[in-house]
Design a protein around this motif. Structure first.
Motif, PDB file in Angstrom:
ATOM      1  N   LEU A  15     -10.680   8.176  32.386  1.00  0.00           N
ATOM      2  CA  LEU A  15     -10.260   8.495  31.029  1.00  0.00           C
ATOM      3  C   LEU A  15     -11.089   7.739  29.998  1.00  0.00           C
ATOM      4  O   LEU A  15     -11.438   8.270  28.941  1.00  0.00           O
ATOM      5  CB  LEU A  15      -8.780   8.160  30.845  1.00  0.00           C
ATOM      6  CG  LEU A  15      -7.785   9.097  31.527  1.00  0.00           C
ATOM      7  CD1 LEU A  15      -6.371   8.549  31.399  1.00  0.00           C
ATOM      8  CD2 LEU A  15      -7.867  10.500  30.924  1.00  0.00           C
ATOM      9  N   ARG A  16     -11.420   6.508  30.302  1.00  0.00           N
ATOM     10  CA  ARG A  16     -12.120   5.676  29.332  1.00  0.00           C
ATOM     11  C   ARG A  16     -13.630   5.916  29.330  1.00  0.00           C
ATOM     12  O   ARG A  16     -14.269   5.896  28.271  1.00  0.00           O
ATOM     13  CB  ARG A  16     -11.828   4.196  29.609  1.00  0.00           C
ATOM     14  CG  ARG A  16     -12.360   3.244  28.568  1.00  0.00           C
ATOM     15  CD  ARG A  16     -11.732   3.487  27.197  1.00  0.00           C
ATOM     16  NE  ARG A  16     -10.389   2.935  27.119  1.00  0.00           N
ATOM     17  CZ  ARG A  16      -9.546   3.186  26.114  1.00  0.00           C
ATOM     18  NH1 ARG A  16      -9.914   3.984  25.128  1.00  0.00           N
ATOM     19  NH2 ARG A  16      -8.337   2.658  26.108  1.00  0.00           N
ATOM     20  N   TYR A  17     -14.211   6.140  30.515  1.00  0.00           N
ATOM     21  CA  TYR A  17     -15.670   6.179  30.618  1.00  0.00           C
ATOM     22  C   TYR A  17     -16.235   7.452  31.221  1.00  0.00           C
ATOM     23  O   TYR A  17     -17.450   7.648  31.216  1.00  0.00           O
ATOM     24  CB  TYR A  17     -16.157   5.001  31.472  1.00  0.00           C
ATOM     25  CG  TYR A  17     -15.895   3.659  30.865  1.00  0.00           C
ATOM     26  CD1 TYR A  17     -16.510   3.275  29.677  1.00  0.00           C
ATOM     27  CD2 TYR A  17     -15.029   2.762  31.476  1.00  0.00           C
ATOM     28  CE1 TYR A  17     -16.270   2.030  29.118  1.00  0.00           C
ATOM     29  CE2 TYR A  17     -14.783   1.515  30.928  1.00  0.00           C
ATOM     30  CZ  TYR A  17     -15.415   1.166  29.751  1.00  0.00           C
ATOM     31  OH  TYR A  17     -15.166  -0.066  29.194  1.00  0.00           O
ATOM     32  N   VAL A 219     -24.004   0.390  28.310  1.00  0.00           N
ATOM     33  CA  VAL A 219     -24.523   0.422  26.939  1.00  0.00           C
ATOM     34  C   VAL A 219     -24.234  -0.904  26.237  1.00  0.00           C
ATOM     35  O   VAL A 219     -25.100  -1.471  25.572  1.00  0.00           O
ATOM     36  CB  VAL A 219     -23.911   1.589  26.133  1.00  0.00           C
ATOM     37  CG1 VAL A 219     -24.388   1.541  24.675  1.00  0.00           C
ATOM     38  CG2 VAL A 219     -24.272   2.931  26.758  1.00  0.00           C
ATOM     39  N   VAL A 220     -23.036  -1.390  26.394  1.00  0.00           N
ATOM     40  CA  VAL A 220     -22.632  -2.590  25.649  1.00  0.00           C
ATOM     41  C   VAL A 220     -22.888  -3.886  26.417  1.00  0.00           C
ATOM     42  O   VAL A 220     -22.893  -4.970  25.817  1.00  0.00           O
ATOM     43  CB  VAL A 220     -21.142  -2.507  25.245  1.00  0.00           C
ATOM     44  CG1 VAL A 220     -20.893  -1.327  24.343  1.00  0.00           C
ATOM     45  CG2 VAL A 220     -20.230  -2.428  26.481  1.00  0.00           C
ATOM     46  N   GLN A 225     -30.719 -10.885  28.339  1.00  0.00           N
ATOM     47  CA  GLN A 225     -31.237 -10.674  26.996  1.00  0.00           C
ATOM     48  C   GLN A 225     -30.859  -9.285  26.507  1.00  0.00           C
ATOM     49  O   GLN A 225     -30.695  -8.352  27.300  1.00  0.00           O
ATOM     50  CB  GLN A 225     -32.766 -10.837  26.957  1.00  0.00           C
ATOM     51  CG  GLN A 225     -33.242 -12.261  27.186  1.00  0.00           C
ATOM     52  CD  GLN A 225     -34.743 -12.395  27.017  1.00  0.00           C
ATOM     53  OE1 GLN A 225     -35.515 -11.593  27.542  1.00  0.00           O
ATOM     54  NE2 GLN A 225     -35.161 -13.399  26.272  1.00  0.00           N
ATOM     55  N   TYR A 226     -30.742  -9.159  25.189  1.00  0.00           N
ATOM     56  CA  TYR A 226     -30.386  -7.885  24.563  1.00  0.00           C
ATOM     57  C   TYR A 226     -31.529  -6.882  24.719  1.00  0.00           C
ATOM     58  O   TYR A 226     -32.692  -7.201  24.519  1.00  0.00           O
ATOM     59  CB  TYR A 226     -30.086  -8.122  23.078  1.00  0.00           C
ATOM     60  CG  TYR A 226     -29.472  -6.941  22.363  1.00  0.00           C
ATOM     61  CD1 TYR A 226     -30.267  -5.894  21.919  1.00  0.00           C
ATOM     62  CD2 TYR A 226     -28.101  -6.887  22.134  1.00  0.00           C
ATOM     63  CE1 TYR A 226     -29.703  -4.816  21.261  1.00  0.00           C
ATOM     64  CE2 TYR A 226     -27.540  -5.809  21.484  1.00  0.00           C
ATOM     65  CZ  TYR A 226     -28.339  -4.767  21.051  1.00  0.00           C
ATOM     66  OH  TYR A 226     -27.762  -3.704  20.401  1.00  0.00           O
ATOM     67  N   ASP A 227     -31.187  -5.631  25.051  1.00  0.00           N
ATOM     68  CA  ASP A 227     -32.181  -4.574  25.215  1.00  0.00           C
ATOM     69  C   ASP A 227     -31.705  -3.340  24.465  1.00  0.00           C
ATOM     70  O   ASP A 227     -30.837  -2.606  24.934  1.00  0.00           O
ATOM     71  CB  ASP A 227     -32.376  -4.260  26.704  1.00  0.00           C
ATOM     72  CG  ASP A 227     -33.558  -3.333  26.964  1.00  0.00           C
ATOM     73  OD1 ASP A 227     -34.017  -2.674  26.007  1.00  0.00           O
ATOM     74  OD2 ASP A 227     -34.015  -3.265  28.114  1.00  0.00           O
ATOM     75  N   GLN A 231     -30.359   1.349  25.812  1.00  0.00           N
ATOM     76  CA  GLN A 231     -29.063   1.946  25.516  1.00  0.00           C
ATOM     77  C   GLN A 231     -29.145   3.451  25.282  1.00  0.00           C
ATOM     78  O   GLN A 231     -28.125   4.142  25.278  1.00  0.00           O
ATOM     79  CB  GLN A 231     -28.456   1.298  24.270  1.00  0.00           C
ATOM     80  CG  GLN A 231     -28.269  -0.192  24.367  1.00  0.00           C
ATOM     81  CD  GLN A 231     -27.733  -0.770  23.070  1.00  0.00           C
ATOM     82  OE1 GLN A 231     -26.891  -0.186  22.411  1.00  0.00           O
ATOM     83  NE2 GLN A 231     -28.238  -1.935  22.703  1.00  0.00           N
ATOM     84  N   GLU A 232     -30.355   3.986  25.049  1.00  0.00           N
ATOM     85  CA  GLU A 232     -30.487   5.350  24.538  1.00  0.00           C
ATOM     86  C   GLU A 232     -29.886   6.399  25.472  1.00  0.00           C
ATOM     87  O   GLU A 232     -29.193   7.317  25.024  1.00  0.00           O
ATOM     88  CB  GLU A 232     -31.948   5.645  24.244  1.00  0.00           C
ATOM     89  CG  GLU A 232     -32.493   4.824  23.078  1.00  0.00           C
ATOM     90  CD  GLU A 232     -33.937   5.130  22.761  1.00  0.00           C
ATOM     91  OE1 GLU A 232     -34.512   6.033  23.407  1.00  0.00           O
ATOM     92  OE2 GLU A 232     -34.492   4.465  21.858  1.00  0.00           O
TER      93      GLU A 232
END
Length: 287
Positions: A15-17, A219-220, A225-227, A231-232
């Motif tokens: 339901l969530r994902y 995605v989140v 490290q942030y990428d 996420q696209e």
């Protein structure tokens, strides 16, 4: 883990994902985790969260209210400063006036209980005064953020507690539309301001409140490290999934359009564009 628990977990994740996350909730390179996937009643309650906007007229008991606030008080607080308070509103006339300040939402006007979560440095100011000191650091952005974070953590604990008791909740961000007038209505002292509202009550069984899809974990969740670029693909998948959900709800079906509309369109914030000035009038100079 029993088949019933596995099915419950899979249904909640679905339901969530969506189906992909539900069928493959753990990584194949972690066999220990795969054999013992994380799941319990707390996680089930959290993943089942949905915004409820229609409630029965039944009032909450004082015991329920105190249990919810006790859960809120148990949230983390920076340096244990506890820079938050909550105002419980049940008076119908006052709820009507607050509703008129918060987008005329029926969920507020007809609320069995509205909890207004307050970033509260007024208490610290009173303590400082009793020690013959001035609240010289209240105007800094850091001080305002401390209050906002404390109030938000407390509110989320309260929402989870309420839902664990079988109650429904909905957050009211429009409580910030007219912060000065709301402060007058609630008799908020200087160095305090309302961060968010939370309506709590017994859900009306006639309303079908659905679990809203969220951005996928991949995605989140960033590792080390942030990428941004990574996420696209997940965002594209989410756009398709949430669009279908919105269409079923009779709503405009693009999530990305919502993001662009809110953050890339001048005037989209409406009256909240004056929030900085309102905060300064409340004693937060945001130096």
């Amino acid at each position: 883990m029993t088949d019933t628990v596995v099915d419950s977990r899979r249904a909640a994740l679905g339901l969530r994902y969506g189906a992909t996350e539900a069928e493959n909730p753990v990584t194949s390179d972690n066999p220990v985790q795969s054999e013992n996937p994380a799941w319990n009643e707390v996680l089930a309650t959290q993943l089942a969260h949905r915004s409820v906007r229609k409630f029965l007229s039944d009032k909450l008991s004082d015991d329920q209210l105190r249990a919810i606030v006790a859960a809120a008080s148990s949230a983390a607080s920076s340096s244990n400063l506890q820079l938050w308070s909550v105002v419980a509103v049940t008076d119908r006339d006052r709820l009507g006036r607050i509703a008129s300040l918060a987008g005329d939402q029926d969920a507020v006007r007809n609320a069995p209980l509205l909890l207004v979560w307050v970033a509260d440095l007024a208490r610290a100011g009173r303590i400082a005064e009793q020690h013959d000191r001035d609240l010289v650091n209240a105007g800094f952005v850091e001080s305002a953020l401390l209050g906002v974070v404390d109030a938000t953590l407390a509110a989320q604990n309260a929402a989870l507690a309420a839902e664990s008791l079988g109650l429904g909740t909905v957050y009211i961000g429009a409580i910030r539309n007219h912060p000065t007038r709301l402060a007058e209505e609630l008799n908020l002292p200087a160095h305090s301001f309302a961060v968010v509202g939370l309506v709590v009550g017994h859900p009306d069984p006639a309303e079908s409140a659905e679990v809203k899809p969220r951005l996928g974990v991949d995605v989140v969740l960033h590792r080390e490290q942030y990428d941004l670029a990574a996420q696209e693909a997940g965002i594209a998948e989410y756009e398709a999934r949430i669009s279908a959900f919105y269409r079923e709800q009779g709503l405009p079906d693009s999530w990305t359009d919502r993001v662009v509309g809110r953050f890339a369109t001048r005037g989209a914030l409406g009256v909240r564009e004056g929030l900085r000035e309102a905060l300064e009038r409340r004693g937060f100079d945001l130096n």
